[in-house]
Design a protein around this motif. Structure first.
Motif, PDB file in Angstrom:
ATOM      1  N   PHE A 102       0.852  -1.190   0.000  1.00  0.00           N
ATOM      2  CA  PHE A 102       0.000   0.000   0.000  1.00  0.00           C
ATOM      3  C   PHE A 102       0.882   1.232   0.000  1.00  0.00           C
ATOM      4  CE2 PHE A 102       0.721  -1.287   4.398  1.00  0.00           C
ATOM      5  CZ  PHE A 102       1.156  -0.118   4.979  1.00  0.00           C
ATOM      6  N   ARG A 103       0.275   2.352  -0.318  1.00  0.00           N
ATOM      7  CA  ARG A 103       0.983   3.628  -0.240  1.00  0.00           C
ATOM      8  C   ARG A 103       0.091   4.655   0.458  1.00  0.00           C
ATOM      9  NH1 ARG A 103       0.357   7.784  -4.266  1.00  0.00           N
ATOM     10  NH2 ARG A 103      -1.507   7.422  -5.538  1.00  0.00           N
ATOM     11  N   ARG A 104       0.734   5.568   1.159  1.00  0.00           N
ATOM     12  CA  ARG A 104      -0.006   6.613   1.869  1.00  0.00           C
ATOM     13  C   ARG A 104      -0.298   7.748   0.896  1.00  0.00           C
ATOM     14  NH1 ARG A 104       3.176   8.035   6.729  1.00  0.00           N
ATOM     15  NH2 ARG A 104       4.473   9.140   5.222  1.00  0.00           N
ATOM     16  N   LEU A 135      -7.302   5.493 -12.737  1.00  0.00           N
ATOM     17  CA  LEU A 135      -7.047   6.754 -12.030  1.00  0.00           C
ATOM     18  C   LEU A 135      -8.261   7.677 -12.064  1.00  0.00           C
ATOM     19  CD1 LEU A 135      -3.430   7.554 -13.299  1.00  0.00           C
ATOM     20  CD2 LEU A 135      -4.086   6.583 -11.093  1.00  0.00           C
ATOM     21  N   ILE A 136      -9.276   7.316 -12.842  1.00  0.00           N
ATOM     22  CA  ILE A 136     -10.473   8.145 -12.954  1.00  0.00           C
ATOM     23  C   ILE A 136     -11.352   7.920 -11.726  1.00  0.00           C
ATOM     24  CG2 ILE A 136     -12.519   8.644 -14.335  1.00  0.00           C
ATOM     25  CD1 ILE A 136     -11.003   7.605 -16.766  1.00  0.00           C
ATOM     26  N   LEU A 157      -8.219  16.876   5.696  1.00  0.00           N
ATOM     27  CA  LEU A 157      -7.403  16.100   4.767  1.00  0.00           C
ATOM     28  C   LEU A 157      -6.230  16.927   4.267  1.00  0.00           C
ATOM     29  CD1 LEU A 157     -10.317  14.532   2.687  1.00  0.00           C
ATOM     30  CD2 LEU A 157      -8.959  13.385   4.449  1.00  0.00           C
ATOM     31  N   SER A 158      -5.056  16.281   4.214  1.00  0.00           N
ATOM     32  CA  SER A 158      -3.871  17.007   3.785  1.00  0.00           C
ATOM     33  C   SER A 158      -2.807  16.010   3.362  1.00  0.00           C
ATOM     34  CB  SER A 158      -3.334  17.890   4.923  1.00  0.00           C
ATOM     35  OG  SER A 158      -2.114  18.501   4.555  1.00  0.00           O
ATOM     36  N   VAL A 159      -1.900  16.465   2.510  1.00  0.00           N
ATOM     37  CA  VAL A 159      -0.743  15.650   2.136  1.00  0.00           C
ATOM     38  C   VAL A 159       0.455  15.984   3.006  1.00  0.00           C
ATOM     39  CG1 VAL A 159      -1.531  15.341  -0.235  1.00  0.00           C
ATOM     40  CG2 VAL A 159      -0.120  17.322   0.343  1.00  0.00           C
ATOM     41  N   LEU A 168      -5.543  15.332  -1.294  1.00  0.00           N
ATOM     42  CA  LEU A 168      -4.965  13.993  -1.213  1.00  0.00           C
ATOM     43  C   LEU A 168      -4.206  13.728  -2.508  1.00  0.00           C
ATOM     44  CD1 LEU A 168      -7.942  11.913   0.258  1.00  0.00           C
ATOM     45  CD2 LEU A 168      -5.893  12.631   1.483  1.00  0.00           C
ATOM     46  N   TYR A 169      -3.246  12.822  -2.422  1.00  0.00           N
ATOM     47  CA  TYR A 169      -2.545  12.419  -3.636  1.00  0.00           C
ATOM     48  C   TYR A 169      -3.461  11.560  -4.516  1.00  0.00           C
ATOM     49  CZ  TYR A 169       1.858  14.080  -1.617  1.00  0.00           C
ATOM     50  OH  TYR A 169       2.851  14.862  -1.098  1.00  0.00           O
TER      51      TYR A 169
END
Length: 928
Positions: free
Chosen positions: A413-415, A457-458, A425-427, A447-448
């Motif tokens: 997984f990735r954050r 990605l849609i 919400l924030s990066v 978010l990323y």
């Protein structure tokens, strides 16, 4: 029988507590005992329990090896396995420790926490849980319960903000059917409602005989038939993995679906990483939450120590870190308790005893005397642990709740960002944001990029039309008038009209099929009430309403509307008459008031010029009759710039220039208005607009079913007795032609602009008077927060941009030549309000000139005649001087010879000589 079993279980658990909290000798212990006992209750073989067991053992080891904690007193922990069952956990807990216990770390289960917290309150033993997230476990009900982790109240807030961030409105909640699952989903529903979102369907996974695959299949089959494609999974690792397995089997892990898992998934990934590839394939694209812990050197050192200890067979998750910190929290509180002189002592409570004939030995149970002091020390602790700052808010929750937002991809997984209660919400990590002012604006939420199920990605739309044969029930008004907008084809179930064509064209532009059927609403004898029609949506009779539906404030409060496809607004229609040019048409450019003011100013300007010129200008002198005629002739001749009299004084010329400018403006306006009157056909109506209509008592017509009736009575305060309902354009024409007299007609009709335009296309004897006094439009109505309303708005905008909307309009509502008549109702006459600025400037100039003139006269008088008794002398001097001026003027006209200049010099010297004589006489009189 059920109540008896519950009573037996409660008594049984109380006996267990007597074993946990009993005191072998009831005597007083020393202030610094050699050892202090604490307990721990959790499930050993669970994902969280396996990590927590090792973490708590390491914590006890570290506490005992640190001489600055407990001052030589050793901390002993006794662990008890609850086996994930409330009943079994209570029974097994009967064999808990026999030594004195001052605090309990755990339990892990929310169900067990609800039961044990009651006993903890009675025995005054703090219960410090590192894994219970049930938001209903409050400090008010359970004062000795301390949550050493984040409540699901914050996690569900994070889930709701994710849903709102991506613009979804409805979610499906799948949860484990116990206190943990039910209470967590209830909190989610509350947080979604705050953001105008909702849970459309709740599916609880039963736990009577364990989680069965068949039960999960039945649940997911129902979910697949629903409209929403956003699914929140709030479960435990075993049931959660089973749900993903069945969802993958049913094709529910592909394009269009959104899966959001709570922190159970991150705990599983952190503890068992890497999971088998076939397990990871089941949950690709899933979003999940993980309790955020601060990255620090101490935490990284502990991770290295953990890997060496377990050899990589078991990874550390956030609950393990909280379990470690829980032991340290209790140790710090016990140390403070002993420093305050607290003693480890227990006493019996006479209120706790066996029922008659009972064999549970409840009288052996004991109460921790220093429990309240120890609880206060726990709540007042302020320390830095592996998870970060450990401090409690007034509501006994940990400060700075935060979560990592992770996306399952490939083998791991990735954050993609963070959520914190501080700034949403924030990066950027929460620790960085804590140093700045809080900013929860929508522009700051970020978010990323996320990889969604189906490896796309849609962003998924989040909903689809259910594939179960259900059609949208579209209500349409069954109109009997203005049928060009919407109407039912007689003898069939078909509907047609401008509004229907717009709806059909918009639906065809949607990127997905929309099954629907039109259902006419109305009795077919008169137009239905549109307010009643749109209310049918809230009553679940219709899924939408299509037609000429006005977007008004009262409807927006309960429904969602699409982008307006027709601009509208209420207007006033009234009959008119043609104004023919007559003998007195030349007076029509100005109102009577304007004519009076113009005449008054001509007289006023003439009087001012006479005052300013009379003393110096011979043309304004002579017999009174001649002076009046000259003044009037001069004043009125300025209207044509034909005045022949010259102005000699500076003040007179100043006033005349300003007056000539005013005359120029009046002449130009009069000429333009008269030209229009004589060359353009004028239309006249006694009604000038809604304001003039309000001031009368005449009856007003409105269309049956229109919102105009409500607006006229509620917003404008017009009496309902004045309103007359009209059902068709023919009734409009008849009522307007009859008028407001005894024949029962109306003075005007108030209706929406599209209806009026269609009415006037065939009725050339009526016109719109005044301006639109409301601004609105027509749109299609949908239930509140309906996702299709947004897509339909986009489609309507596309129709407008590509010209299809105009073509549909021309097809149904093309107006005839009558409605294109450019003749307008009687243009307003030129009123005083259009010229009062000019008149004001001219009047001020006159008064300023008169003021200066009289000021100079008085100044000259006081200069030559300081005594009031010389007024008569001064007046005779003025008359004499004027006489000399007259004589000089006459001699200038008669003398044309070369010696005329000498005579003129003599005449000029004569007044000066007379002035000197008068001054000498004054001085003589003053001296005497």
């Amino acid at each position: 029988m059920g109540l008896a079993i519950k009573a037996f279980l409660l008594l049984l658990f109380m006996v267990f507590c007597s074993g946990v909290f009993s005191d072998g000798n009831k005597g007083q212990a020393s202030s610094r005992p050699s050892a202090v006992n604490i307990g721990a209750i959790f499930t050993f073989d669970s994902t969280i329990g396996r990590v927590a067991k090792i973490a708590m053992e390491l914590a006890v080891e570290d506490v005992n090896s640190n001489s600055s904690i407990l001052g030589g007193t050793k901390l002993a922990i006794k662990m008890q396995n609850s086996n994930c069952s409330g009943f079994v956990g209570i029974v097994e807990a009967l064999q808990f420790m026999e030594t004195d216990t001052v605090a309990v770390v755990g339990p892990q289960s929310s169900v067990l926490a609800h039961v044990i917290s009651h006993v903890s309150n009675e025995l005054r033993v703090p219960l410090v849980s590192f894994a219970v997230t049930d938001p209903t476990l409050s400090s008010l009900q359970f004062p000795f319960f301390v949550r050493m982790t984040q409540s699901d109240l914050y996690q569900m807030t994070a889930v709701a903000e994710i849903v709102d961030y991506y613009g979804w409105k409805e979610v499906v909640a799948i949860f484990i059917d116990d206190d943990y699952g039910r209470n967590g989903v209830a909190a989610l529903g509350d947080k979604l409602a705050e953001r105008r979102c909702r849970i459309s369907y709740k599916a609880g996974i039963p736990l009577e005989l364990g989680v069965s695959r068949d039960a999960v299949v039945d649940i997911l089959v129902k979910v697949a038939l629903l409209e929403s494609r956003v699914i929140v999974l709030h479960a435990n690792p075993d049931s959660g993995l089973l749900v993903f397995s069945v969802a993958h089997y049913l094709g529910m892990m592909g394009n269009g679906y959104v899966w959001i898992a709570t922190d159970w998934l991150s705990s599983l990934l952190d503890s068992s990483s890497p999971l088998p590839q076939e397990t990871m394939d089941l949950m690709q694209g899933v979003l999940a939450f993980r309790q955020h812990t601060v990255d620090s050197i101490r935490k990284r050192t502990f991770f290295s120590r953990w890997k060496k200890l377990v050899g990589g067979s078991l990874s550390l998750n956030s609950y393990g870190l909280y379990a470690y910190d829980s032991v340290w929290l209790v140790a710090h509180a016990i140390n403070a308790f002993l420093d305050q002189g607290g003693t480890i002592s227990f006493s019996n409570d006479s209120r706790i005893h066996d029922a008659e004939g009972g064999r549970l030995h409840l009288e052996a149970m004991s109460i921790f005397d220093g429990g309240k002091l120890l609880l206060n020390n726990i709540l007042q602790t302020n320390m830095i642990g592996l998870t970060g700052p450990i401090k409690f808010n007034p509501d006994r929750s940990l400060v700075r709740p935060a979560y990592d937002v992770i996306n399952i991809i490939g083998t791991g997984f990735r954050r993609i960002g963070y959520w914190s209660n501080y700034s949403g919400l924030s990066v950027v990590s929460p620790e960085t944001l804590y140093e700045k002012p809080p900013n929860r604006s929508s522009a700051n939420q970020k978010l990323y990029t996320t990889i969604w199920p189906g490896e796309t990605l849609i962003k998924p739309r989040g909903w689809v039309f259910p594939n179960n044969g259900k059609e949208l029930r579209i209500g349409v008004p069954k109109r009997v008038s203005f049928r060009d907008f919407v109407s039912q084809v007689r003898g069939t179930n078909l509907v047609k009209g401008f509004c229907i064509d717009v709806f059909t064209a918009a639906v065809n532009l949607l990127p997905y099929p929309v099954p629907y059927k039109f259902i006419p609403y109305g009795d077919g004898h008169q137009n239905p009430s549109y307010t009643d029609l749109v209310d049918k949506i809230t009553e679940d009779v219709f899924d939408a309403v299509v037609g000429d539906i006005a977007i008004v404030a009262d409807r927006i409060k309960i429904l969602d509307f699409t982008q307006p496809f027709v601009e509208s607004g209420l207007v006033v229609v009234a009959p008119f008459r043609k104004l023919n040019s007559g003998a007195w048409s030349f007076l029509r450019p100005f109102t009577a008031q304007m004519w009076c003011v113009i005449c008054a100013f001509f007289l006023f300007i003439g009087a001012v010029i006479w005052i300013l010129e009379h003393r110096l200008n011979d043309e304004f002198r002579g017999p009174p009759r001649n002076q009046i005629i000259t003044t009037l002739w001069f004043s009125f001749s300025t209207l044509f710039f034909a005045h022949r009299e010259n102005t000699m004084s500076t003040l007179g010329r100043f006033v005349l220039i300003i007056w000539l400018f005013v005359v120029l403006a009046i002449n130009s306006s009069y000429t333009a208005s008269l030209t229009s009157i004589l060359t353009v056909q004028q239309l006249s109506s006694p009604i000038k607009g809604i304001e003039s209509l309000r001031k009368t008592d005449d009856p007003i017509g409105f269309q049956v079913g229109s919102f105009a009736e409500h607006y006229l009575t509620q917003e404008l305060g017009i009496s309902k007795s004045r309103l007359i309902a009209l059902g068709s354009p023919e009734e409009y024409a008849k009522a307007l032609q009859r008028g407001p007299g005894k024949e029962g007609g109306v003075a005007a009709v108030v209706d929406e602009r599209p209806y009026v335009d269609l009415f006037l296309s065939t009725q050339c004897n009526f016109r719109v008077v005044g301006q639109e006094f409301t601004k609105s439009g027509w749109g299609f109505a949908f239930p509140r927060d309906s996702p299709i309303a947004v897509d339909m708005s986009t489609a309507i905008l596309a129709l407008s941009e590509n010209g299809d909307l105009q073509r549909i309009h021309d097809k149904w509502l093309k107006r005839s030549a009558c409605s294109l008549d450019d003749n307008e109702l009687e243009s307003n006459q030129l009123h005083l309000k259009s010229f009062w600025g000019l008149f004001l400037i001219c009047g001020l100039a006159c008064f300023v000139a008169l003021f200066i003139y009289f000021f100079l006269m008085i100044r000259k008088f006081t200069r030559y005649f300081p005594g009031a008794r010389h007024i008569k002398t001064f007046l005779s001097f003025v008359d004499e001087k004027e006489e000399h001026s007259k004589t000089r003027s006459e001699r200038r006209q008669s003398d044309t010879t070369s010696n005329g200049s000498d005579k003129e010099d003599a005449l000029e010297r004569e007044p000066k000589r007379r002035e000197r004589e008068i001054l000498q006489n004054d001085n003589t009189n003053i001296g005497s």
